[in-house]
Write an enzyme that holds these catalytic residues in place. Structure first.
Site, PDB file in Angstrom:
ATOM      1  N   GLY A   1      -7.390  26.537 -13.690  1.00 21.29           N
ATOM      2  CA  GLY A   1      -8.450  26.370 -12.461  1.00 21.29           C
ATOM      3  C   GLY A   1      -9.141  24.957 -12.668  1.00 21.29           C
ATOM      4  O   GLY A   1     -10.128  24.595 -12.508  1.00 21.29           O
ATOM      5  N   ALA A   2      -8.232  23.864 -12.706  1.00 21.99           N
ATOM      6  CA  ALA A   2      -8.539  22.451 -12.676  1.00 21.99           C
ATOM      7  C   ALA A   2      -8.696  21.566 -11.837  1.00 21.99           C
ATOM      8  O   ALA A   2      -8.778  20.390 -11.613  1.00 21.99           O
ATOM      9  CB  ALA A   2      -7.908  21.793 -13.928  1.00 21.99           C
TER      10      ALA A   2
ATOM     11  N   TYR B   1     -17.844  40.906 -11.583  1.00 26.93           N
ATOM     12  CA  TYR B   1     -17.925  39.690 -11.920  1.00 26.93           C
ATOM     13  C   TYR B   1     -18.356  39.581 -13.562  1.00 26.93           C
ATOM     14  O   TYR B   1     -17.870  38.991 -14.662  1.00 26.93           O
ATOM     15  CB  TYR B   1     -18.620  38.638 -11.150  1.00 26.93           C
ATOM     16  CG  TYR B   1     -18.736  37.256 -11.713  1.00 26.93           C
ATOM     17  CD1 TYR B   1     -17.605  36.565 -11.272  1.00 26.93           C
ATOM     18  CD2 TYR B   1     -20.021  36.806 -12.383  1.00 26.93           C
ATOM     19  CE1 TYR B   1     -17.687  35.160 -11.610  1.00 26.93           C
ATOM     20  CE2 TYR B   1     -19.774  35.389 -12.813  1.00 26.93           C
ATOM     21  CZ  TYR B   1     -18.950  34.671 -12.472  1.00 26.93           C
ATOM     22  OH  TYR B   1     -18.757  33.369 -12.589  1.00 26.93           O
TER      23      TYR B   1
ATOM     24  N   GLY C   1     -14.608  21.855  -9.412  1.00 25.57           N
ATOM     25  CA  GLY C   1     -15.794  22.330 -10.173  1.00 25.57           C
ATOM     26  C   GLY C   1     -15.568  22.041 -11.538  1.00 25.57           C
ATOM     27  O   GLY C   1     -15.320  20.979 -12.062  1.00 25.57           O
ATOM     28  N   ILE C   2     -16.013  23.209 -12.618  1.00 25.51           N
ATOM     29  CA  ILE C   2     -15.893  22.859 -13.776  1.00 25.51           C
ATOM     30  C   ILE C   2     -14.824  22.444 -14.648  1.00 25.51           C
ATOM     31  O   ILE C   2     -14.714  21.439 -15.441  1.00 25.51           O
ATOM     32  CB  ILE C   2     -16.551  24.185 -14.570  1.00 25.51           C
ATOM     33  CG1 ILE C   2     -17.849  24.666 -14.087  1.00 25.51           C
ATOM     34  CG2 ILE C   2     -16.726  24.113 -16.064  1.00 25.51           C
ATOM     35  CD1 ILE C   2     -18.423  26.178 -14.582  1.00 25.51           C
ATOM     36  N   GLY C   3     -13.680  23.029 -13.944  1.00 29.60           N
ATOM     37  CA  GLY C   3     -12.396  22.816 -14.519  1.00 29.60           C
ATOM     38  C   GLY C   3     -11.887  21.393 -14.406  1.00 29.60           C
ATOM     39  O   GLY C   3     -11.450  20.727 -15.243  1.00 29.60           O
TER      40      GLY C   3
ATOM     41  N   SER D   1     -19.920  33.269 -18.837  1.00 28.65           N
ATOM     42  CA  SER D   1     -21.409  33.148 -18.128  1.00 28.65           C
ATOM     43  C   SER D   1     -22.485  33.921 -18.748  1.00 28.65           C
ATOM     44  O   SER D   1     -22.338  35.063 -19.571  1.00 28.65           O
ATOM     45  CB  SER D   1     -21.211  33.876 -16.714  1.00 28.65           C
ATOM     46  OG  SER D   1     -22.305  33.932 -16.335  1.00 28.65           O
TER      47      SER D   1
END
Lengths: 268, 283
Positions: free
Chosen positions: B8-9, B166, B12-14, B141
């Site tokens: 997931g790069a 989630y 965002g965070i990735g 999270s």
């Protein structure tokens, strides 16, 4: 209990297959997409201890359906329930879509359903109650510009389901016609729901609940299921308002929606 | 040069974690769903660190087959480039949904991507991880604290609430990290779960409905992804394995009381069944 599901690798069909497997029904799944069908078959087999058969088939091809039935006969299967889920739509106005794609909407949604229903009714379990679910749509309730062929194909299914139900009276069988509004079946449909804004959210129902209730109501002998109070209200309004008015209103709304969704970069 | 894998790069965070680790001298293997977005993300990282080693492999991790194929391709890459050793695997890819939807094999999508994809990828890469005494880092999270695993209905088909799904998926991430430590510490593999904090990312943008609306308001108060990337760097950079299980960018922190050895082992065996794999054979 043996259940046949068409379109079992798509969003609603898959959710139906999961719910049926959870209830312990043995399944015969079919879909045009063989790898996706194998994925759901294996996925369910890993989770549930039920027998799951799967055989890919293009329901628009009569010979393909014959071969499918030959496989069913070879397995010696007899059914208690048929879920006619397979269906398609191609978005965009009539002239914006390819001719053969438009024809295919009717070929699958209507002709495919007729083929399978006719064949599976002859392969019903003779000693038990039989249920058929036909997936029509909220779109069946109105003439829908920009979804003209789809809406008409679903109208066909709604009337067919209701009429067949009457024909089967006295034969311990029921036909339930499901007329859902929006269901979050796949990413494309979710994008369409989003593009409709508030109207999209209001007409969209929780798929997992619709699935459960459809199966329950089918067994209870209900004729038609329109999920959601707002959608039922639309259904009543659709009966009261002249068709030409609804068509004009829907045309305005879908023009806006499709502009936002399908042609976002186009200058209006 | 040590190699890390991050999923997931493309945003965002990735993306920011991949950028930060590439700048710190790691060789980065990254994944994203869309090939075009993978290329854009690679260009963006190379613009920040022109000498960085960054390779992107597109894969849709919601699909079991893609996750297994991806791990095979990464194993080949590692054999070629780093003697089959993997320093860290960051299972970061995640999604937020507004409605119940299933994956190809009939699993709820948030559970499948936020948790099970990491379970599968870790399985595929466990030989490379154990060779290097590697680390597995799950993007969890703080919301995992309000959740319990609904064992009788893991896919939450009854009374589906997207936020509950989630939270449960994030609790599963922490439980998985715990289970890995309980089972494979002897192999030198060490697992962590990271609380990235409230981060201004695109995760809820496509969710639509209530989730999309709430997220558009909430994310305004979020920290930039580049700040939360530090939490991952803190776990990747030290030579020795840092202590603890659940970390944010300031250090170790308390996790949910639901994270017990019993729950972790139970989830692990359920996940093996759902994926049709058995970790023991590989490791």
């Amino acid at each position: 209990m043996n259940v046949m599901i068409t379109g079992a690798a798509g969003g609603l069909g898959r959710a139906m297959a999961v719910e049926c497997a959870r209830r312990g029904y043995a399944l015969f799944l079919t879909n045009i997409d063989a790898p996706a069908l194998a994925a759901i078959q294996k996925g369910l087999s890993r989770r549930f201890c039920v027998k799951i058969y799967a055989e890919p088939c293009d329901l628009t091809d009569s010979a393909g359906v014959d071969a499918l039935m030959a496989e069913i006969d070879r397995l010696g299967l007899r059914f208690d329930m048929l879920l006619n889920i397979a269906g398609i739509d191609y978005e965009g106005g009539f002239l914006r879509r390819e001719r053969e794609k438009i024809v295919r909407i009717v070929a699958l949604n209507d002709e495919g359903t007729l083929r399978v229903t006719h064949a599976v009714l002859q392969r019903r379990n003779p000693d038990a109650r039989f249920c058929i679910v036909v997936v029509s749509s909220l779109a069946a309730l109105f003439p829908m510009p920009l979804k003209a062929a789809y809406a008409a194909s679903k109208r066909f299914l709604m009337d067919f389901g209701m009429a067949l139900r009457q024909e089967l009276t006295g034969q311990d069988a029921n036909v339930l016609t499901l007329c859902p509004g929006g269901l979050s079946t796949n990413d494309e449909v979710c994008a369409a729901i989003l593009a409709q804004g508030v109207a999209g959210s209001l007409t969209t129902n929780a798929m997992e609940r619709v699935v459960r209730k459809t199966l329950d109501l089918a067994w209870k002998g209900r004729a038609r299921y329109i999920p959601g109070a707002f959608n039922r209200l639309l259904f009543l309004l659709g009966k009261a308002v002249p068709a030409s008015w609804t068509a004009a209103l829907i045309f305005r709304r879908w023009t806006q929606t499709q502009k936002k969704w399908l042609y976002p970069t186009q200058i209006p | 040069m040590k190699t890390i894998v991050i999923t997931g790069a493309t945003s965002g965070i990735g993306l920011e974690t991949a950028r930060l680790l590439a700048c710190r001298g790691f060789s980065v293997i990254a994944t994203g769903r869309d090939a075009g977005r993978c290329k854009a993300a690679r260009d963006s990282i190379l613009a920040s660190a022109p000498d960085a080693e960054v390779r992107f492999y597109p894969a849709d991790l919601m699909r079991r087959k893609d996750a297994l194929d991806l791990s095979a391709r990464i194993r080949e890459d590692l054999d070629r480039t780093s003697a089959g050793c993997l320093h860290a695997l960051i299972n970061n890819a995640g999604c937020a949904k507004s409605w119940y939807a299933t994956t190809e094999d009939g699993l709820e999508q948030q559970f499948a991507l936020n948790y099970l994809a990491g379970f599968l990828l870790t399985y595929g890469l466990s030989p490379a991880l154990s060779r290097a005494g590697g680390r597995v880092i799950m993007t969890a999270s703080q919301s995992h604290k309000g959740a319990r695993v609904r064992w009788d209905d893991l896919m939450l088909t009854r009374r589906y609430n997207p936020l509950t799904a989630y939270k449960q998926s994030k609790l599963c991430d922490v439980l998985f990290a715990r289970a890995l430590n309980d089972r494979y510490a002897a192999l030198g593999i060490r697992a962590y779960a990271v609380d990235p904090g409230l981060v201004c990312t695109e995760i809820g943008n496509k969710a639509g409905g209530v989730v999309g609306l709430v997220w558009s308001l909430r994310k305004r108060h979020g920290i930039p992804p580049s700040v939360s990337a530090e939490a991952f760097a803190r776990l990747c950079i030290p030579v020795q394995h840092p202590a603890g299980l659940y970390h944010d960018r300031h250090g170790e922190k308390a996790f949910s009381r639901q994270v017990t050895a019993e729950n972790a082992a139970r989830l692990f065996s359920v996940s093996e069944r759902l994926c049709g794999i058995s970790y023991q054979e590989e490791t």
